[in-house]
Design a protein around this motif. Structure first.
Motif, PDB file in Angstrom:
ATOM      1  N   ASP A 138       0.828  -1.209   0.000  1.00 51.74           N
ATOM      2  CA  ASP A 138       0.000   0.000   0.000  1.00 51.74           C
ATOM      3  C   ASP A 138       0.864   1.263   0.000  1.00 51.74           C
ATOM      4  O   ASP A 138       0.566   2.231  -0.704  1.00 51.74           O
ATOM      5  CB  ASP A 138      -0.925   0.002   1.222  1.00 51.74           C
ATOM      6  CG  ASP A 138      -2.087  -0.974   1.058  1.00 51.74           C
ATOM      7  OD1 ASP A 138      -2.286  -1.476  -0.062  1.00 51.74           O
ATOM      8  OD2 ASP A 138      -2.778  -1.240   2.066  1.00 51.74           O
ATOM      9  N   ALA A 173       0.842   4.005  -2.779  1.00 54.31           N
ATOM     10  CA  ALA A 173       0.515   5.376  -2.373  1.00 54.31           C
ATOM     11  C   ALA A 173       1.616   6.337  -2.802  1.00 54.31           C
ATOM     12  O   ALA A 173       1.347   7.474  -3.228  1.00 54.31           O
ATOM     13  CB  ALA A 173       0.305   5.434  -0.862  1.00 54.31           C
ATOM     14  N   PHE A 181     -10.823   7.321  -6.709  1.00 53.74           N
ATOM     15  CA  PHE A 181     -10.173   6.279  -5.898  1.00 53.74           C
ATOM     16  C   PHE A 181     -11.215   5.383  -5.252  1.00 53.74           C
ATOM     17  O   PHE A 181     -11.125   4.150  -5.271  1.00 53.74           O
ATOM     18  CB  PHE A 181      -9.289   6.906  -4.808  1.00 53.74           C
ATOM     19  CG  PHE A 181      -7.946   7.367  -5.299  1.00 53.74           C
ATOM     20  CD1 PHE A 181      -7.164   6.548  -6.092  1.00 53.74           C
ATOM     21  CD2 PHE A 181      -7.454   8.615  -4.947  1.00 53.74           C
ATOM     22  CE1 PHE A 181      -5.916   6.971  -6.535  1.00 53.74           C
ATOM     23  CE2 PHE A 181      -6.220   9.033  -5.380  1.00 53.74           C
ATOM     24  CZ  PHE A 181      -5.450   8.220  -6.179  1.00 53.74           C
ATOM     25  N   LYS A 182     -12.233   6.034  -4.653  1.00 57.14           N
ATOM     26  CA  LYS A 182     -13.273   5.278  -3.962  1.00 57.14           C
ATOM     27  C   LYS A 182     -14.051   4.376  -4.931  1.00 57.14           C
ATOM     28  O   LYS A 182     -14.366   3.220  -4.637  1.00 57.14           O
ATOM     29  CB  LYS A 182     -14.237   6.248  -3.272  1.00 57.14           C
ATOM     30  CG  LYS A 182     -13.697   6.889  -2.015  1.00 57.14           C
ATOM     31  CD  LYS A 182     -13.807   5.933  -0.863  1.00 57.14           C
ATOM     32  CE  LYS A 182     -13.505   6.633   0.455  1.00 57.14           C
ATOM     33  NZ  LYS A 182     -13.771   5.753   1.596  1.00 57.14           N
ATOM     34  N   ALA A 212     -10.501   1.716  -3.887  1.00 59.36           N
ATOM     35  CA  ALA A 212      -9.367   2.041  -3.024  1.00 59.36           C
ATOM     36  C   ALA A 212      -9.831   2.138  -1.574  1.00 59.36           C
ATOM     37  O   ALA A 212     -10.835   2.794  -1.280  1.00 59.36           O
ATOM     38  CB  ALA A 212      -8.741   3.361  -3.453  1.00 59.36           C
ATOM     39  N   LEU A 221      -5.486   3.733   1.978  1.00 55.76           N
ATOM     40  CA  LEU A 221      -4.653   4.128   0.847  1.00 55.76           C
ATOM     41  C   LEU A 221      -4.806   5.613   0.553  1.00 55.76           C
ATOM     42  O   LEU A 221      -3.819   6.304   0.261  1.00 55.76           O
ATOM     43  CB  LEU A 221      -5.022   3.302  -0.385  1.00 55.76           C
ATOM     44  CG  LEU A 221      -4.234   3.613  -1.668  1.00 55.76           C
ATOM     45  CD1 LEU A 221      -2.762   3.289  -1.460  1.00 55.76           C
ATOM     46  CD2 LEU A 221      -4.794   2.841  -2.853  1.00 55.76           C
TER      47      LEU A 221
END
Length: 851
Positions: free
Chosen positions: A10, A14, A303-304, A308, A312
């Motif tokens: 992660d 990231a 991202f969501k 994700a 993260l």
């Protein structure tokens, strides 16, 4: 996959996302960077300058001391055995220091001087510079029976004399042959109450000023022979061989201890001021992070939507924030390091400073750590708000729903980081209690400011409808969702409180020096009055100032060596009481309780007491030192160790500036001991002309008596207070600059909502002038709220410092209140106007299309 491997993956992912997203620039982080940069620069600069001065003091110790080691004796010279021992250590240069009156040759003008008499070996290290630049021995030598002297320009100005004129010291005539440009050992000689006059030691001996009981410091500076023992071993050996010598021994590694201590204390205080500025900047950090994450709603939503996890998302933006903070910290460290040579340029005439740019890792590391911790402390909660937000909520253009549901662990993390900041501030300071109080006060101020902000918003919410639509709009802006109330009051309140408190403390201190103290204080102190002259001296004063009150007491000098037989150097003495043990103290004896004091504990001795030596100790200082009735105090006086039992504690009124002593002994303690007298003259009706007449009469009748005009000493103290206050205010102004930056950032962050509000209102018929007035009223009300809190908090803090620490009367200063109010209104209204001008110029069509 294990938990550690998953976490590592992660972090790797990231990191890649964070770096890619940062390629678009640092838009929105300018205020963030400036807040961290300025706070870090302040801490790095203050500590680097202090380290540079301390290093210079240590590196040039021999030059500052004018020797490898110095033995100082008060009121006496070394006896034969002591001098033989000193000579065995190496080359010995002798100098004598005392305060003395200097008169013009026609005896019409006189002034106090710091008289310094040196022998032909001075200085053993360093260079004495005079104008004209000739050998010192040549300038001071006797010519046709008249010795030479060198004077500081201020002394010549006070006497109205010039090079080539003759002046009187005691009954001896000396010729001014040049001006003093610099002395290598000026810092080690300590604070100077008057300008310097330098003569040959042979001339001082012949002047008649060195009499029994005269306050003379005899310094034996030694250039140690090659292969000599270390200074510490020499000190122990000298004290063992001559336990009653009573000399103060100082090595080149500690050439100017008082100056070193003052540098350390001042730097610690300014470090805390810088930390306060950095903490104020933390509000800007929080605002910037919140605004940045708000601008990234679409990115976070993507991202969501792609699955994700919240962890993260937090990692991505934490990496970005920390990288930006590192850039800001590096910039702050560069600015802080650059402050050192700049400060050195301005300080080089006053104290030793290193040349060029030197880096001090500890100072820079401390500043960097503070900057990093403050960034983390104020970023944790905004980052936590993004973790649990649903994608649908993030797509809403104005809604902040869900941004307040922060998981508890983020509050815990933020609390731990704040504790780390406080612990670092306390542990890195020598005055840890002061640091703790400062940190606790800053934390309390933040909490109270937050409550004040809530209170102002709640009050605005409950205000009845006002007739003016402009004012109604301004009040609504104070309590609406996303209002600037908390940001303005938090950012501005702390900086204003700090500056207002300093202004009130300085004003009260200078007011006391010029007012209450000056009114209570005597007009003159007279020292070095010989016993045979005391009656004649009083007769002179009766004629020169017939309405004056004269007080006189016997006076000796003594150094405290031990309490209950234990060496005071081995005791753990609190900072506030160390002055009692530093150097020699004036002491006296008396049959009765002295004026300006009263017995608080124990009993005074009988007038005809003839038992073991007794001593009365100042109550506050005695208790600070951990003493009690029945304890013993060993004092070295004139080369003899005298042990006396504490019979009582006295409450001493130091603020009266009259004759006061820490220790008053029973008369039998010094029976038959040679001593001089100390006297004061109090005549509050005396004009400057009368005071000049008193000085002239006393000095002409008794040239060996030193007259110290108290007003001159108070003026010097007031000037010093002013200089220190200027330096502190300059450093503290960084907090106000940071407050302005935070305010600017808060306004910029809120402009998105204001653009929509302004466009809608303009569409409905509102004019730009109306909106500008509404914004002005809003910022003025917020500035007024911040200034009211700042004044209240500053008044309480300054009252405590002035009354409890300085033990002076406190007076509220209306000028400081008006200054605080004016600054608050100018800063808030001015910054608000500049920040919202762009908002009012937005065209309606593009904004309306997004609604």
């Amino acid at each position: 996959m294990t938990g550690a491997a998953s976490l590592l993956k992660d972090w790797s992912l990231a990191w890649r996302f964070a770096i890619r997203e940062m390629r678009g620039g640092l838009s929105g982080f300018r205020i963030f960077i400036l807040c961290i940069l300025l706070g870090t620069a302040a801490i790095a600069g203050v500590n680097s300058v202090a380290a540079s001065m301390s290093e210079a003091l240590e590196g040039r110790g021999r030059e500052i001391l004018a020797g490898d080691i110095r033995f100082e004796l008060k009121q006496r010279e070394a006896n034969t055995a002591e001098r033989a021992y000193l000579d065995s250590l190496g080359e010995v240069a002798v100098a004598s220091n005392m305060r003395s009156m200097v008169r013009s040759e026609d005896k019409t003008r006189q002034t106090l001087s710091e008289l310094k008499a040196v022998d032909g070996l001075y200085p053993l290290y360093g260079k004495f510079v005079a104008d004209p630049d000739r050998p010192l021995a040549e300038l001071l030598a006797a010519r046709e029976g008249v010795y030479g002297a060198l004077a500081q320009p201020m002394l010549l100005d006070r006497l109205g004399s010039k090079v080539g004129d003759r002046v009187l010291i005691g009954d001896m005539t000396v010729e001014i042959r040049g001006r003093i440009v610099s002395e290598p050992d000026q810092l080690s000689d300590g604070f100077a109450l008057a300008p310097r006059l330098l003569i040959a030691r042979e001339a001082l001996v012949k002047s008649g000023l060195m009499q029994t009981g005269s306050l003379v410091d005899n310094n034996y500076r030694i250039k140690l022979a090659e292969g000599s023992k270390p200074n510490g071993q020499i000190r122990r050996e000298a004290q063992a061989k001559f336990p009653e010598a009573g000399w103060a021994i100082r090595g080149s590694g500690n050439a100017a201890p008082a100056l070193s201590n003052n540098i350390e204390r001042f730097s610690e205080f300014l470090t805390l001021v810088g930390l306060a500025a950095l903490a104020a900047g933390g509000v800007g950090v929080a605002n910037a992070v919140t605004a940045y994450l708000d601008s990234k709603r679409g990115v976070i939503a993507c991202f969501k939507s792609l699955g994700a996890p919240g962890r993260l998302i937090v990692m991505v933006y934490m990496i970005q924030i920390l990288l930006i903070a590192v850039l800001a910290i590096i910039g702050g460290l560069a600015v802080g390091a650059a402050i050192t040579p700049v400060a050195g340029y301005f300080l080089q005439d006053y104290m030793p400073v290193p040349e060029g740019l030197t880096l001090y890792p500890r100072a820079l590391g401390l500043a960097a750590l503070f900057g990093l911790l403050i960034t983390l402390a104020f970023s944790v909660l905004p980052l936590g708000r993004s973790r649990l937000i649903r994608a649908t909520e993030l797509f809403r253009s104005q809604s902040e729903t869900g941004w307040r549901r922060v998981p508890v662990r983020y509050y815990i993390a933020a609390g731990l980081v704040f504790l780390a900041v406080g612990a670092l501030a306390v542990l890195s300071a020598d005055q840890r209690f002061l640091a703790f109080v400062f940190v606790a006060s800053t934390a309390g101020a933040f909490l109270v400011l937050r409550l004040v902000a809530y209170g102002v918003a709640a009050l605005a919410r409950r205000v009845r409808k006002v007739q003016s639509a402009t004012l109604r709009l301004a009040i609504g802006n104070i309590h609406r969702p996303g209002a600037l109330t908390a940001s303005v009051i938090l950012s501005l309140g702390l900086g204003l409180t700090l500056l207002s408190a300093l202004a009130l403390i300085e004003g009260n201190l200078r007011g006391s020096l010029a007012g209450a103290m000056a009114e209570k204080a005597p007009n003159f102190f007279f020292v070095d009055i010989q016993s045979r002259d005391i009656d004649g001296f009083k007769s002179v004063l009766d004629k020169a100032a017939p309405g004056g009150e004269v007080r006189s007491v016997p006076m000796l000098r003594g150094r405290i060596l031990a309490f209950n037989g234990e060496d005071v150097q081995k005791r753990n003495v609190p900072q506030e009481a160390r002055w009692v043990l530093q150097g020699d103290r004036g002491i006296t004896y008396s049959e009765t309780v002295p004026e300006n004091s009263r017995v608080e504990e124990g009993a005074w001795w009988d007038k005809d007491y003839s038992g073991e030596p007794l001593v009365s100790f100042a109550s506050e200082e005695g208790h600070q030192l951990g003493l009690k009735i029945g304890d013993t105090v060993t004092v070295n006086v004139l080369g003899r160790n005298i042990t006396a039992k504490i019979a009582n504690f006295r409450a001493v009124e130091w603020r009266s500036m009259s004759i006061n002593f820490v220790m008053v002994f029973s008369p039998n303690t010094f029976k038959g001991a040679p001593h001089a007298w100390l006297a004061t003259l109090t005549d509050h009706a005396a004009t400057p002309a009368v005071e000049q007449g008193v000085m002239r009469s006393v000095t002409n009748a008794y040239p060996g008596i030193t007259s110290i005009r108290v007003k001159d000493a108070l003026d010097i103290a007031s000037d010093l207070v002013g200089q220190l206050a200027t330096a502190v205010r300059a450093a503290s102004s960084i907090a106000l600059v940071v407050s302005v930056l935070v305010l600017s950032g808060a306004i910029a962050a809120g402009n998105r909502a204001r653009i929509h509000d302004a466009v809608v209102l303009k569409t409905l018929g509102a004019r730009r002038s109306m909106l500008m007035r509404a914004y002005f009223y809003e910022y003025a009300l917020l500035g007024l709220s911040a200034s009211v809190f700042a004044l209240a908090a500053a008044s309480v803090a300054s009252w405590y410092v002035v009354t409890e620490i300085m033990e002076l009367p406190f007076r509220f200063l209306p000028g400081a209140a008006l200054w605080t109010l004016a600054v608050a209104l100018i800063v808030t209204a001015g910054t608000g106007f500049l920040g919202t001008w762009r908002v009012l110029g937005q065209k309606a069509a593009p904004v309306l299309r997004e609604l």
